[in-house]
Design a protein around this motif. Structure first.
Motif, PDB file in Angstrom:
ATOM      1  N   GLU A 106       0.813  -1.212   0.000  1.00 43.32           N
ATOM      2  CA  GLU A 106       0.000   0.000   0.000  1.00 43.32           C
ATOM      3  C   GLU A 106       0.846   1.261   0.000  1.00 43.32           C
ATOM      4  N   VAL A 107       1.988   1.225   0.674  1.00 41.67           N
ATOM      5  CA  VAL A 107       2.839   2.408   0.791  1.00 41.67           C
ATOM      6  C   VAL A 107       4.285   1.999   0.560  1.00 41.67           C
ATOM      7  N   SER A 108       4.977   2.774  -0.257  1.00 46.21           N
ATOM      8  CA  SER A 108       6.412   2.572  -0.466  1.00 46.21           C
ATOM      9  C   SER A 108       7.083   3.942  -0.450  1.00 46.21           C
ATOM     10  N   SER A 109       8.359   3.975  -0.717  1.00 45.02           N
ATOM     11  CA  SER A 109       9.071   5.265  -0.742  1.00 45.02           C
ATOM     12  C   SER A 109       8.565   6.149  -1.870  1.00 45.02           C
ATOM     13  N   ASP A 110       7.884   5.582  -2.854  1.00 43.20           N
ATOM     14  CA  ASP A 110       7.356   6.369  -3.968  1.00 43.20           C
ATOM     15  C   ASP A 110       6.085   7.124  -3.585  1.00 43.20           C
ATOM     16  N   SER A 111       5.337   6.630  -2.588  1.00 41.28           N
ATOM     17  CA  SER A 111       4.082   7.285  -2.228  1.00 41.28           C
ATOM     18  C   SER A 111       4.028   7.788  -0.786  1.00 41.28           C
ATOM     19  N   HIS A 112       5.013   7.464   0.041  1.00 41.44           N
ATOM     20  CA  HIS A 112       4.990   7.887   1.445  1.00 41.44           C
ATOM     21  C   HIS A 112       5.270   9.386   1.541  1.00 41.44           C
ATOM     22  N   PRO A 113       4.472  10.117   2.329  1.00 45.32           N
ATOM     23  CA  PRO A 113       4.638  11.574   2.424  1.00 45.32           C
ATOM     24  C   PRO A 113       6.021  12.028   2.865  1.00 45.32           C
ATOM     25  N   PHE A 114       6.711  11.277   3.691  1.00 41.51           N
ATOM     26  CA  PHE A 114       8.048  11.681   4.137  1.00 41.51           C
ATOM     27  C   PHE A 114       9.015  11.733   2.965  1.00 41.51           C
ATOM     28  N   TYR A 115       8.949  10.758   2.075  1.00 39.26           N
ATOM     29  CA  TYR A 115       9.878  10.687   0.947  1.00 39.26           C
ATOM     30  C   TYR A 115       9.459  11.564  -0.219  1.00 39.26           C
ATOM     31  N   THR A 116       8.159  11.845  -0.356  1.00 38.45           N
ATOM     32  CA  THR A 116       7.692  12.658  -1.474  1.00 38.45           C
ATOM     33  C   THR A 116       7.764  14.145  -1.174  1.00 38.45           C
ATOM     34  N   GLY A 117       7.991  14.508   0.097  1.00 39.94           N
ATOM     35  CA  GLY A 117       8.077  15.913   0.476  1.00 39.94           C
ATOM     36  C   GLY A 117       6.724  16.550   0.717  1.00 39.94           C
ATOM     37  N   LYS A 118       5.662  15.772   0.765  1.00 38.39           N
ATOM     38  CA  LYS A 118       4.322  16.302   0.994  1.00 38.39           C
ATOM     39  C   LYS A 118       3.858  16.030   2.419  1.00 38.39           C
ATOM     40  N   GLN A 119       4.809  15.957   3.322  1.00 38.21           N
ATOM     41  CA  GLN A 119       4.503  15.671   4.718  1.00 38.21           C
ATOM     42  C   GLN A 119       3.893  16.899   5.374  1.00 38.21           C
ATOM     43  N   LYS A 120       2.863  16.674   6.170  1.00 40.20           N
ATOM     44  CA  LYS A 120       2.229  17.758   6.912  1.00 40.20           C
ATOM     45  C   LYS A 120       2.714  17.715   8.350  1.00 40.20           C
ATOM     46  N   PHE A 121       2.985  18.871   8.897  1.00 38.86           N
ATOM     47  CA  PHE A 121       3.426  18.948  10.279  1.00 38.86           C
ATOM     48  C   PHE A 121       2.213  19.249  11.146  1.00 38.86           C
ATOM     49  N   ALA A 122       1.831  18.315  11.961  1.00 45.87           N
ATOM     50  CA  ALA A 122       0.640  18.461  12.794  1.00 45.87           C
ATOM     51  C   ALA A 122       0.898  19.366  13.991  1.00 45.87           C
ATOM     52  N   GLN A 123       2.111  19.357  14.507  1.00 51.77           N
ATOM     53  CA  GLN A 123       2.408  20.141  15.698  1.00 51.77           C
ATOM     54  C   GLN A 123       3.351  21.274  15.327  1.00 51.77           C
ATOM     55  N   ALA A 124       2.813  22.470  15.212  1.00 48.93           N
ATOM     56  CA  ALA A 124       3.637  23.632  14.892  1.00 48.93           C
ATOM     57  C   ALA A 124       4.186  24.263  16.166  1.00 48.93           C
ATOM     58  N   ASP A 125       3.405  24.201  17.236  1.00 50.35           N
ATOM     59  CA  ASP A 125       3.843  24.776  18.511  1.00 50.35           C
ATOM     60  C   ASP A 125       4.736  23.795  19.248  1.00 50.35           C
ATOM     61  N   GLY A 126       5.533  24.334  20.159  1.00 48.42           N
ATOM     62  CA  GLY A 126       6.347  23.501  21.018  1.00 48.42           C
ATOM     63  C   GLY A 126       5.518  22.948  22.160  1.00 48.42           C
ATOM     64  N   ARG A 127       6.116  22.109  22.966  1.00 47.49           N
ATOM     65  CA  ARG A 127       5.398  21.478  24.078  1.00 47.49           C
ATOM     66  C   ARG A 127       4.928  22.502  25.111  1.00 47.49           C
ATOM     67  N   ILE A 128       5.797  23.456  25.418  1.00 47.23           N
ATOM     68  CA  ILE A 128       5.458  24.448  26.448  1.00 47.23           C
ATOM     69  C   ILE A 128       4.319  25.342  25.976  1.00 47.23           C
ATOM     70  N   GLU A 129       4.378  25.800  24.731  1.00 45.10           N
ATOM     71  CA  GLU A 129       3.315  26.642  24.194  1.00 45.10           C
ATOM     72  C   GLU A 129       1.990  25.900  24.154  1.00 45.10           C
ATOM     73  N   LYS A 130       2.047  24.632  23.797  1.00 43.24           N
ATOM     74  CA  LYS A 130       0.831  23.822  23.743  1.00 43.24           C
ATOM     75  C   LYS A 130       0.234  23.660  25.145  1.00 43.24           C
ATOM     76  N   PHE A 131       1.098  23.407  26.136  1.00 41.46           N
ATOM     77  CA  PHE A 131       0.641  23.276  27.514  1.00 41.46           C
ATOM     78  C   PHE A 131       0.027  24.582  27.998  1.00 41.46           C
ATOM     79  N   ASN A 132       0.702  25.711  27.728  1.00 45.09           N
ATOM     80  CA  ASN A 132       0.202  27.010  28.188  1.00 45.09           C
ATOM     81  C   ASN A 132      -1.115  27.373  27.526  1.00 45.09           C
ATOM     82  N   LYS A 133      -1.302  26.980  26.281  1.00 39.80           N
ATOM     83  CA  LYS A 133      -2.577  27.233  25.620  1.00 39.80           C
ATOM     84  C   LYS A 133      -3.697  26.455  26.290  1.00 39.80           C
ATOM     85  N   LYS A 134      -3.405  25.231  26.677  1.00 36.02           N
ATOM     86  CA  LYS A 134      -4.429  24.363  27.241  1.00 36.02           C
ATOM     87  C   LYS A 134      -4.694  24.656  28.718  1.00 36.02           C
ATOM     88  N   TYR A 135      -3.610  24.827  29.492  1.00 38.37           N
ATOM     89  CA  TYR A 135      -3.744  24.936  30.948  1.00 38.37           C
ATOM     90  C   TYR A 135      -3.231  26.269  31.507  1.00 38.37           C
TER      91      TYR A 135
END
Length: 81
Positions: free
Chosen positions: A48-77
């Motif tokens: 189903e997935v190889s280096s030809d279609s995997h987002p990491f190798y194709t350069g189409k990877q999405k970054f889900a976490q833009a904030d750091g851990r501390i910023e994420k914690f401060n936003k939540k708590y």
């Protein structure tokens, strides 16, 4: 090396189901399906997935976490002003 403890391997063509890309590699898999590849007939393994279609190798990877851990914690708590 001990005799008879290692599995037999053969050349197998792996085909990416998403893109149709094919590559030849050694494997211990024994698939039923075969394919003609570069003038030879080889067993075919569909993946189903190889280096030809995997987002990491194709350069189409999405970054889900833009904030750091501390910023994420401060936003939540963090303290409300």
């Amino acid at each position: 090396m001990k005799q008879g403890i290692h599995p037999d391997f053969q050349k197998v063509v792996f085909m990416d189901s998403a893109t149709g890309a094919k590559f030849l590699a050694g494997s211990t898999l024994k698939p039923e399906e075969t394919i003609d590849y570069e003038g030879e007939t080889y067993p075919l393994v569909r993946v189903e997935v190889s280096s030809d279609s995997h987002p990491f190798y194709t350069g189409k990877q999405k970054f889900a976490q833009a904030d750091g851990r501390i910023e994420k914690f401060n936003k939540k708590y963090g303290l409300k002003k």
